[in-house]
Write a protein that holds these residues in place. Structure first.
Motif, PDB file in Angstrom:
ATOM      1  N   GLU A   1       0.798  -1.212   0.000  1.00  0.00           N
ATOM      2  CA  GLU A   1       0.000   0.000   0.000  1.00  0.00           C
ATOM      3  C   GLU A   1       0.835   1.268   0.000  1.00  0.00           C
ATOM      4  N   HIS A   2       2.009   1.239   0.621  1.00  0.00           N
ATOM      5  CA  HIS A   2       2.885   2.405   0.589  1.00  0.00           C
ATOM      6  C   HIS A   2       4.327   1.936   0.580  1.00  0.00           C
ATOM      7  N   GLY A   3       5.099   2.530  -0.329  1.00  0.00           N
ATOM      8  CA  GLY A   3       6.474   2.078  -0.525  1.00  0.00           C
ATOM      9  C   GLY A   3       7.410   2.566   0.560  1.00  0.00           C
ATOM     10  N   PRO A   4       8.694   2.253   0.347  1.00  0.00           N
ATOM     11  CA  PRO A   4       9.294   1.566  -0.792  1.00  0.00           C
ATOM     12  C   PRO A   4       8.732   0.150  -0.985  1.00  0.00           C
ATOM     13  N   PHE A   5       8.855  -0.339  -2.219  1.00  0.00           N
ATOM     14  CA  PHE A   5       8.224  -1.585  -2.591  1.00  0.00           C
ATOM     15  C   PHE A   5       9.247  -2.688  -2.835  1.00  0.00           C
ATOM     16  N   ASP A   6       8.817  -3.912  -2.603  1.00  0.00           N
ATOM     17  CA  ASP A   6       9.585  -5.066  -3.040  1.00  0.00           C
ATOM     18  C   ASP A   6       9.241  -5.343  -4.501  1.00  0.00           C
ATOM     19  N   ALA A   7      10.195  -5.925  -5.223  1.00  0.00           N
ATOM     20  CA  ALA A   7       9.958  -6.214  -6.637  1.00  0.00           C
ATOM     21  C   ALA A   7       8.759  -7.129  -6.838  1.00  0.00           C
ATOM     22  N   ALA A   8       8.435  -7.957  -5.856  1.00  0.00           N
ATOM     23  CA  ALA A   8       7.276  -8.832  -5.976  1.00  0.00           C
ATOM     24  C   ALA A   8       5.974  -8.034  -6.007  1.00  0.00           C
ATOM     25  N   ASP A   9       5.981  -6.848  -5.375  1.00  0.00           N
ATOM     26  CA  ASP A   9       4.793  -5.998  -5.369  1.00  0.00           C
ATOM     27  C   ASP A   9       4.727  -5.085  -6.580  1.00  0.00           C
ATOM     28  N   ARG A  10       5.880  -4.771  -7.158  1.00  0.00           N
ATOM     29  CA  ARG A  10       5.945  -3.921  -8.346  1.00  0.00           C
ATOM     30  C   ARG A  10       6.857  -4.587  -9.383  1.00  0.00           C
ATOM     31  N   PRO A  11       6.412  -5.665 -10.005  1.00  0.00           N
ATOM     32  CA  PRO A  11       7.301  -6.413 -10.900  1.00  0.00           C
ATOM     33  C   PRO A  11       7.605  -5.703 -12.216  1.00  0.00           C
ATOM     34  N   SER A  12       6.742  -4.800 -12.652  1.00  0.00           N
ATOM     35  CA  SER A  12       6.954  -4.140 -13.939  1.00  0.00           C
ATOM     36  C   SER A  12       8.054  -3.084 -13.835  1.00  0.00           C
ATOM     37  N   GLU A  13       8.874  -2.991 -14.880  1.00  0.00           N
ATOM     38  CA  GLU A  13       9.926  -1.980 -14.942  1.00  0.00           C
ATOM     39  C   GLU A  13       9.450  -0.710 -15.641  1.00  0.00           C
ATOM     40  N   GLU A  14       8.241  -0.722 -16.160  1.00  0.00           N
ATOM     41  CA  GLU A  14       7.740   0.436 -16.899  1.00  0.00           C
ATOM     42  C   GLU A  14       7.636   1.653 -15.976  1.00  0.00           C
ATOM     43  N   GLY A  15       8.201   2.774 -16.432  1.00  0.00           N
ATOM     44  CA  GLY A  15       8.155   3.996 -15.634  1.00  0.00           C
ATOM     45  C   GLY A  15       9.294   4.125 -14.651  1.00  0.00           C
ATOM     46  N   TYR A  16      10.270   3.208 -14.708  1.00  0.00           N
ATOM     47  CA  TYR A  16      11.381   3.210 -13.750  1.00  0.00           C
ATOM     48  C   TYR A  16      12.725   3.209 -14.457  1.00  0.00           C
ATOM     49  N   VAL A  17      13.737   3.782 -13.825  1.00  0.00           N
ATOM     50  CA  VAL A  17      15.122   3.617 -14.230  1.00  0.00           C
ATOM     51  C   VAL A  17      15.661   2.395 -13.486  1.00  0.00           C
ATOM     52  N   ASP A  18      16.200   1.448 -14.228  1.00  0.00           N
ATOM     53  CA  ASP A  18      16.685   0.192 -13.665  1.00  0.00           C
ATOM     54  C   ASP A  18      18.156   0.335 -13.289  1.00  0.00           C
ATOM     55  N   LEU A  19      18.444   0.285 -11.978  1.00  0.00           N
ATOM     56  CA  LEU A  19      19.818   0.364 -11.472  1.00  0.00           C
ATOM     57  C   LEU A  19      20.231  -0.946 -10.811  1.00  0.00           C
ATOM     58  N   GLY A  20      19.646  -2.031 -11.230  1.00  0.00           N
ATOM     59  CA  GLY A  20      19.972  -3.323 -10.648  1.00  0.00           C
ATOM     60  C   GLY A  20      19.147  -3.583  -9.405  1.00  0.00           C
ATOM     61  N   ALA A  21      19.739  -3.383  -8.246  1.00  0.00           N
ATOM     62  CA  ALA A  21      19.042  -3.632  -6.981  1.00  0.00           C
ATOM     63  C   ALA A  21      17.965  -2.592  -6.686  1.00  0.00           C
ATOM     64  N   LEU A  22      18.019  -1.456  -7.351  1.00  0.00           N
ATOM     65  CA  LEU A  22      17.039  -0.393  -7.132  1.00  0.00           C
ATOM     66  C   LEU A  22      16.433   0.047  -8.455  1.00  0.00           C
TER      67      LEU A  22
END
Length: 248
Positions: A43-64
């Motif tokens: 419901e409120h982040g920060p989020f685990d990848a399991a809760d936000r699996p899509s990369e759309e709208g994000y800069v991918d820095l590996g662990a973050l």
């Protein structure tokens, strides 16, 4: 926008206050008026990848993964000895937020213990660290004596926040106006809440840094959908400068 240079020879321990001195600006001590609390989760982040699996709208820095935000700039910090990226600093509206993600035990939390370590480190430098209930949960407002640019005595001020997630711990350090002024902090707090931590399945000792990587190409990431182009209400992706030089 170019990446800023930082002096760093070893990775900062998870409980170290050393990065506070690098990230925060020298300024007189002021009270932080933030209130409220927050936890990680669906419901409120920060989020685990399991809760936000899509990369759309994000800069991918590996662990973050960092959500696209208009005006946001990224600075990646590289450890000279190992050449690995050890932290990402986000700059927005004159304030900064340094992020580091660490492995954590499955059944234990780290933030309580780490706060105690930060308090001890700050105290050893002649400073103070006040524990507060802020917008992102239990926080530390640290003040370390320092000389201001005009030669007068002042403080380096940094605001430490932490979130215990599933097998990970995320530490944030707010610097500049965001360390002291709730209104100035609000935009970067939103960025922090939208961070996605990608823990991965590899077994790691508790407190080991999760691996950060450079974005895949030099163009701003992620690209907006074509149907959103020209819409001023849509946030621009974070700006990215040229490839980093070694910090040392």
């Amino acid at each position: 926008m170019a990446f800023g240079r930082r002096k760093k020879t070893t990775a900062e321990p998870v409980g170290s206050a050393g990065s506070a001195e690098e990230t925060a600006s020298a300024a007189p001590g002021t009270e932080n008026g933030a209130a409220g609390s927050a936890d990680s989760g669906p419901e409120h982040g920060p989020f685990d990848a399991a809760d936000r699996p899509s990369e759309e709208g994000y800069v991918d820095l590996g662990a973050l993964r960092i959500a696209a935000t208009q005006g946001l700039a990224l600075r990646l910090e590289v450890e000279e000895k190992t050449k690995r990226v050890v932290a990402v600093t986000l700059d927005l509206d004159g304030s900064s937020l340094q992020l580091q993600a660490f492995a954590a035990p499955r059944s234990e939390t780290l933030w309580d213990e780490i706060r105690a370590q930060i308090v001890k480190s700050v105290s050893s430098q002649g400073g103070t660290a006040d524990e507060l209930e802020g917008r992102l949960g239990t926080e530390l407002l640290a003040r370390v004596p320092a000389q201001a640019q005009d030669g007068s005595k002042g403080y380096r001020v940094a605001r430490f926040v932490g979130v215990d997630g599933p097998r990970w711990f995320l530490r944030g350090v707010f610097g500049g106006p965001a360390a002291m002024n709730p209104d100035a902090a609000a935009p970067l707090e939103d960025v922090f809440r939208n961070v996605v931590v990608v823990r991965g399945d590899a077994p790691l000792p508790p407190r080991d840094l999760l691996q950060l990587t450079l974005p895949r190409d030099a163009s701003p990431l992620p690209k907006r959908n074509e149907d959103s182009a020209g819409d001023a209400s849509k946030p621009e992706p974070p700006q990215r400068g040229p490839e980093i030089t070694t910090i040392g």
